[in-house]
Motif scaffolding. Sequence first.
Motif, mmCIF file in Angstrom:
data_model
loop_
_atom_site.group_PDB
_atom_site.id
_atom_site.type_symbol
_atom_site.label_atom_id
_atom_site.label_comp_id
_atom_site.label_asym_id
_atom_site.label_seq_id
_atom_site.Cartn_x
_atom_site.Cartn_y
_atom_site.Cartn_z
ATOM 1 N N ASN A 41 0.843 -1.188 0.000
ATOM 2 C CA ASN A 41 0.000 0.000 0.000
ATOM 3 C C ASN A 41 0.886 1.248 0.000
ATOM 4 O O ASN A 41 1.830 1.349 0.798
ATOM 5 N N PRO A 42 0.638 2.217 -0.877
ATOM 6 C CA PRO A 42 1.503 3.407 -0.953
ATOM 7 C C PRO A 42 1.651 4.127 0.383
ATOM 8 O O PRO A 42 2.735 4.642 0.695
ATOM 9 N N TYR A 43 0.575 4.163 1.174
ATOM 10 C CA TYR A 43 0.689 4.883 2.453
ATOM 11 C C TYR A 43 1.590 4.128 3.429
ATOM 12 O O TYR A 43 2.353 4.742 4.170
ATOM 13 N N TRP A 44 1.517 2.801 3.448
ATOM 14 C CA TRP A 44 2.415 2.041 4.306
ATOM 15 C C TRP A 44 3.872 2.244 3.880
ATOM 16 O O TRP A 44 4.774 2.387 4.722
ATOM 17 N N LEU A 45 4.123 2.272 2.590
ATOM 18 C CA LEU A 45 5.481 2.500 2.101
ATOM 19 C C LEU A 45 5.966 3.892 2.489
ATOM 20 O O LEU A 45 7.154 4.085 2.777
ATOM 21 N N SER A 52 11.677 2.109 -4.037
ATOM 22 C CA SER A 52 11.969 0.964 -4.891
ATOM 23 C C SER A 52 13.369 1.136 -5.478
ATOM 24 O O SER A 52 13.669 2.137 -6.140
ATOM 25 N N LYS A 53 14.237 0.160 -5.203
ATOM 26 C CA LYS A 53 15.616 0.199 -5.682
ATOM 27 C C LYS A 53 15.835 -0.917 -6.711
ATOM 28 O O LYS A 53 15.360 -2.038 -6.521
ATOM 29 N N VAL A 59 13.437 -0.525 -0.196
ATOM 30 C CA VAL A 59 14.428 -0.303 0.859
ATOM 31 C C VAL A 59 14.122 1.047 1.505
ATOM 32 O O VAL A 59 13.890 2.038 0.812
ATOM 33 N N SER A 60 14.141 1.086 2.822
ATOM 34 C CA SER A 60 13.858 2.336 3.533
ATOM 35 C C SER A 60 15.074 3.249 3.522
ATOM 36 O O SER A 60 16.221 2.787 3.569
ATOM 37 N N THR A 61 14.836 4.559 3.461
ATOM 38 C CA THR A 61 15.927 5.530 3.564
ATOM 39 C C THR A 61 16.363 5.738 5.008
ATOM 40 O O THR A 61 17.369 6.401 5.259
#
Length: 623
Positions: A41-45, A52-53, A59-61
């Motif tokens: 879900n875009p909000y969870w991301l 997206s790598k 991957v989280s920043t």
Amino acid sequence: MVFPKLSVIAIFGLLYSLHSAALGASSFDHERFDATTLAQNPYWLKLGHYLSKPLRGSVSTIRQGRFFLAQDGKQNPYAELVATIEHLYSRDPLVAERAQCQYPARYTWLESLHGRSARLNCPELERWRSVLDPEGMTLVFPTAFMNNPSSMFGHTLLRVDAKDQTRNKELVAFAINFAAEPETQDNPALFALKGLAGSYPGRFTVMPYYRKVREYNDMESRDIWEYRLALDTREVNRVLLHLWEMRDAEFDYYFLDENCSYQLLALLELARDDLSLIKDFPLQAIPSDTVATLANNNLLATPRYRAAFGTRLLHQFNEIDPALMNQVINAKHGDYDSLGQVSLVQRAAILELAYEWLNFELYDKGLERDGTAKRLTRLLHERSKIATGSPFSPVQAPRVSPELGHGSARVGLGVQGNTHSHEQVTLEWRAAYHDVLDSQAGFIPGAQISFLDSQLNIDSNAQARLERMYLVDAMALAPSNRVFDSLAWNVRSGFDRKPGMKDAKQSRWFFQGGAGKAWGRSDKLHMYSLLSAAGSHGALTEHEVAAGGGVEAGILYQAGAQHRAGLQGQYLALLNTDAEQDAVITASWNWAVNRRLALRSQLQYQHWHTENTSMKLTAYFYY
């Protein structure tokens, strides 16, 4: 005695039933979440700052650490979501409450998926929110500061606007800032290199807004633009709940992309489910461009301008009668004997300018505080005796705010002719940001910051050759006058070609820097002169290191709002090479058709081993 005993049993039975029902509801909620779907879900991301790598997935920043509940939460949004649900809806009420207070934004979002409002029992969170007393938010943009590598493009931060806030109370509001936090005292050059490599941790902090105004507006003399954000109270609350979650979050801070402005956009995305802001910045995030993105998403109101300390001082200096300047200097040093010889209005102007000037020097030169404070108090006392308004007009905001200036990246298409070659087509690209001939609207006049400014030449045989690639080309030309004694400087490094042997241009890698003075007005006639030194190596110097020293100078003229002309040149005497000089004279004219298009003509003379004259006409497209 049987009745009371039965009552106790009944009470315990009822409590057990309620507790079991609560646990059953918790288990029911856990099972109702489709974690596989929600993990994408875009909000969870956005809540996890996942990007997206290539070849790596999401991957989280955020650096691996206490922000994540799952061991592999940084690289696995699904595992982090499952761990989040397990903690938020744990069968142990203490575990669940602790998780809900640690991740209120996550909990609020998950509850909303079932049409419920989150019920939080978090005294510490509520105290924090009551202190902020949020109603709205304002984006704050301090303009560029050339003496700090991390602020050469400007900076952005957020102000939390309280419910009872007025213009006079803005300074006591709270600010949200994201910045690099070096753990060692590095010199500016090392600081810049580490910042480019992402070697510093970056963190969000909350502090009184007046501290940032004092730092930017007063101590660094940077103008500030304030943009009220079009967010309602609920949306502001969503942003603040996520900010609370990131108290322990640590990021890799990159000057060019994942910087202050980028992370503020990532934070503001949490205000709405469908808000997507950082997608516009896959490679670089220039602060003025991020402001433009917010404007393009209809999130900004008309900005308010807060003139810097130095801007106000220069404004008064330009308005006062030059014949009064000696009396201003005397008053600044505590000598008031000559004030009786002027009119009341002139006396007021002298005292006001003397006060502003001395107050500025207190910050700028680090004057002794106690003695300076007494002189400032005396100036205010003398001014209070004059019953007249200020003789100075208010400082007017620049006609163009930063988000309406030209785009920071630029491509160019042109045609060029040289003394010793046929006409060539030129293709140019600049990653960032601005040069002294670009339109000055929305930018600091007299400042230049260019990264990866490159030119490719294509001849009539379709042969392409790299003509130049300046890794960095920075210049600060703040004019000196009786109030400001400013240092002008430039730094340039990269690859280019010079007239070599046999009438052919030959390549070199070089570094050049200089320092000197600038005069005039950066928005009209502007002149500068620098003592300059350079080092070169490559085919041009037969792969030896050639040094040079001399003078670099120029005249820049602003002709109306759209036209800018320049005459720039240098002469460097060369050492350790057969050539005697590196001489360049360039005459340029730039027509800013609009904020996205400019036409520039250039006539240039060069002399290294031999001489070469070139003419070029280029169309520049800014984005």
